[in-house]
Design a protein around this motif. Structure first.
Motif, PDB file in Angstrom:
ATOM      1  N   ALA A  10       0.846  -1.272  -0.106  1.00  0.00           N
ATOM      2  CA  ALA A  10       0.168  -0.118   0.168  1.00  0.00           C
ATOM      3  C   ALA A  10       0.834   1.030  -0.165  1.00  0.00           C
ATOM      4  N   GLY A  11       1.059   2.081  -0.142  1.00  0.00           N
ATOM      5  CA  GLY A  11       1.049   3.863  -0.216  1.00  0.00           C
ATOM      6  C   GLY A  11       1.522   4.183   0.957  1.00  0.00           C
ATOM      7  N   LEU A  12       2.304   4.911   1.375  1.00  0.00           N
ATOM      8  CA  LEU A  12       3.247   5.064   2.570  1.00  0.00           C
ATOM      9  C   LEU A  12       2.450   7.266   3.017  1.00  0.00           C
ATOM     10  N   ASP A  13       1.599   7.578   3.419  1.00  0.00           N
ATOM     11  CA  ASP A  13       0.559   8.208   4.207  1.00  0.00           C
ATOM     12  C   ASP A  13       1.515   9.007   4.790  1.00  0.00           C
ATOM     13  N   PRO A  14       2.691   9.749   5.107  1.00  0.00           N
ATOM     14  CA  PRO A  14       3.602  10.025   6.482  1.00  0.00           C
ATOM     15  C   PRO A  14       2.773  10.911   7.669  1.00  0.00           C
ATOM     16  N   LEU A  41       5.443   6.492  -2.890  1.00  0.00           N
ATOM     17  CA  LEU A  41       5.419   7.555  -1.454  1.00  0.00           C
ATOM     18  C   LEU A  41       4.416   8.713  -1.645  1.00  0.00           C
ATOM     19  N   THR A  42       3.804   9.048  -0.855  1.00  0.00           N
ATOM     20  CA  THR A  42       3.123  10.579  -0.689  1.00  0.00           C
ATOM     21  C   THR A  42       3.466  11.178  -0.054  1.00  0.00           C
ATOM     22  N   VAL A  43       2.722  12.517  -0.340  1.00  0.00           N
ATOM     23  CA  VAL A  43       2.689  13.656  -0.257  1.00  0.00           C
ATOM     24  C   VAL A  43       1.841  14.431   0.855  1.00  0.00           C
ATOM     25  N   VAL A 107      -8.265  -6.552  -1.677  1.00  0.00           N
ATOM     26  CA  VAL A 107      -8.056  -6.039  -2.486  1.00  0.00           C
ATOM     27  C   VAL A 107      -9.034  -4.287  -2.663  1.00  0.00           C
ATOM     28  N   ASP A 108      -7.565  -3.551  -1.958  1.00  0.00           N
ATOM     29  CA  ASP A 108      -8.865  -2.190  -1.772  1.00  0.00           C
ATOM     30  C   ASP A 108      -8.638  -0.807  -2.248  1.00  0.00           C
ATOM     31  N   PRO A 109      -9.562  -1.295  -3.819  1.00  0.00           N
ATOM     32  CA  PRO A 109      -9.223  -0.096  -4.862  1.00  0.00           C
ATOM     33  C   PRO A 109      -8.661   0.985  -5.119  1.00  0.00           C
ATOM     34  N   ALA A 118      -6.505  12.504  -6.983  1.00  0.00           N
ATOM     35  CA  ALA A 118      -5.484  11.597  -7.472  1.00  0.00           C
ATOM     36  C   ALA A 118      -4.675  10.389  -6.671  1.00  0.00           C
ATOM     37  N   LEU A 119      -5.117   9.494  -7.060  1.00  0.00           N
ATOM     38  CA  LEU A 119      -4.093   8.686  -6.251  1.00  0.00           C
ATOM     39  C   LEU A 119      -3.195   7.188  -7.090  1.00  0.00           C
ATOM     40  N   PHE A 120      -3.794   7.787  -8.474  1.00  0.00           N
ATOM     41  CA  PHE A 120      -3.417   6.651  -9.013  1.00  0.00           C
ATOM     42  C   PHE A 120      -2.970   7.143 -10.684  1.00  0.00           C
ATOM     43  N   ARG A 202     -13.849  10.556   9.431  1.00  0.00           N
ATOM     44  CA  ARG A 202     -12.114  10.253  10.050  1.00  0.00           C
ATOM     45  C   ARG A 202     -11.176  10.171   9.036  1.00  0.00           C
ATOM     46  N   ARG A 203     -10.232   9.821   8.349  1.00  0.00           N
ATOM     47  CA  ARG A 203      -9.754   9.411   7.061  1.00  0.00           C
ATOM     48  C   ARG A 203      -8.685   8.270   7.539  1.00  0.00           C
ATOM     49  N   GLY A 204      -8.497   7.318   6.484  1.00  0.00           N
ATOM     50  CA  GLY A 204      -8.478   6.017   6.546  1.00  0.00           C
ATOM     51  C   GLY A 204      -9.316   4.602   6.889  1.00  0.00           C
TER      52      GLY A 204
HETATM   53  N1  PLP Z   1      -3.189   7.663   1.311  1.00  0.00           N
HETATM   54  C1  PLP Z   1      -3.111   6.456   1.165  1.00  0.00           C
HETATM   55  C2  PLP Z   1      -1.335   5.418   1.204  1.00  0.00           C
HETATM   56  C3  PLP Z   1      -4.511   5.537   0.800  1.00  0.00           C
HETATM   57  O1  PLP Z   1      -4.199   4.293   1.030  1.00  0.00           O
HETATM   58  C4  PLP Z   1      -5.211   6.460   1.016  1.00  0.00           C
HETATM   59  C5  PLP Z   1      -6.756   5.321   0.775  1.00  0.00           C
HETATM   60  O2  PLP Z   1      -6.890   4.719   0.758  1.00  0.00           O
HETATM   61  C6  PLP Z   1      -5.711   7.834   0.847  1.00  0.00           C
HETATM   62  C7  PLP Z   1      -4.487   8.332   1.235  1.00  0.00           C
HETATM   63  C8  PLP Z   1      -6.853   8.204   1.065  1.00  0.00           C
HETATM   64  O3  PLP Z   1      -7.371   8.208   2.580  1.00  0.00           O
HETATM   65  P1  PLP Z   1      -8.865   9.227   2.616  1.00  0.00           P
HETATM   66  O4  PLP Z   1      -9.183   8.228   2.377  1.00  0.00           O
HETATM   67  O5  PLP Z   1      -8.559   9.229   4.065  1.00  0.00           O
HETATM   68  O6  PLP Z   1      -8.144  10.485   1.932  1.00  0.00           O
END
Ligand code: PLP
Length: 242
Positions: A10-14, A41-43, A107-109, A118-120, A202-204
């Motif tokens: 999965a992605g890293l949300d710091p 890696l996300t900012v 699998v969580d799309p 966008a995260l893709f 809440r997020r996440g």
């Molecule tokens: N960042 C990452 C790495 C994620 O995997 C996700 C969602 O699954 C998000 C951000 C989005 O989170 P939110 O829906 O709380 O904005």
């Protein structure tokens, strides 16, 4: 170190609001050991999703393969993959051994943050996730269900995901008005998971739900029991914000 593990890609949300850190938190809370491979890696901060960079596909593949070869992996959770090439690398890796493609897989799309960012990368997200969902348990929210199947109707979306090769689908109803009703569909039929709506956001929550589901499966619970436990876990997480 030993112990039953959940492998998370999965992605890293710091900020820890979502992504890998949230996944690890959920899995540990349910008594299992998280193995965490960053796909991107996300900012991000608690409030904003600013940008992200996918990790090199072969590095993701090598990291996950090393863990699969050495650790006691009982289930896999796939969240944000960030790019089609990363999705393909994960798909190819799981096909290397029947034992790996046969592990319970959730699998969580993840296509966008709740803020809309966008995260893709690019337009191939739905196809990339449909490929990863073969034989897996898909956990889309309504926006993701619509992107993958063309419908926001929970029952129709769940059926469409099974007809595309998913083993089960948990289509979340958190974006609907009224009680939070999630629909689980598998070979045994439909099962609704309902809980009164909480006045909290809440997020996440999606990351935590999918990881808690994978943790239940890794511990040997049935899909329905795992889904019930995961929903209760996320409800407690939301409740702590009320
Ligand atoms: N960042 C990452 C790495 C994620 O995997 C996700 C969602 O699954 C998000 C951000 C989005 O989170 P939110 O829906 O709380 O904005």
């Amino acid at each position: 170190m030993s112990g039953a593990c959940v492998l998370v890609l999965a992605g890293l949300d710091p900020s820890g609001g979502a992504g890998l850190l949230a996944d690890a938190e959920a899995i540990r809370a349910l008594g299992l050991r998280p193995l965490c491979v960053a796909t991107a890696l996300t900012v991000q901060t608690t409030r904003h999703a600013l940008q992200f960079q996918p990790v090199a596909p072969l590095l993701v593949q090598d990291a996950a393969r090393a863990l699969l070869l050495e650790e006691d992996v009982r289930a896999i959770k796939i969240g944000m993959v960030g790019a089609p090439q990363v999705a393909r690398a994960i798909d190819d890796l799981l096909r290397e051994k029947a034992a790996w493609s046969g592990l319970p897989r959730v699998v969580d799309p993840v296509l966008a943050a709740s803020s809309g960012a966008a995260l893709f990368k690019g337009a191939g997200g739905p196809e990339a996730y449909l490929a990863l969902m073969q034989g897996a348990i898909a956990t889309p929210n309504l926006d993701e269900a619509e992107a993958l199947t063309g419908t926001r109707e929970q029952g129709a979306a769940a059926k469409a995901l099974l007809s595309r090769g998913a083993k089960a689908a948990l289509v979340k109803g958190g974006h609907l008005a009224g009680d939070a009703v999630d629909l689980l569909l598998d070979a045994e039929g439909e099962h609704a998971l309902s809980a009164p709506r909480l006045a909290a956001s809440r997020r996440g929550t999606g990351c935590r739900l999918a990881s808690a589901l994978a943790a239940g499966l890794a511990a040997g619970l049935s899909l329905r029991a795992s889904a019930g436990q995961a929903k209760a876990f996320v409800r407690a997480y939301l409740q702590s914000a009320v």
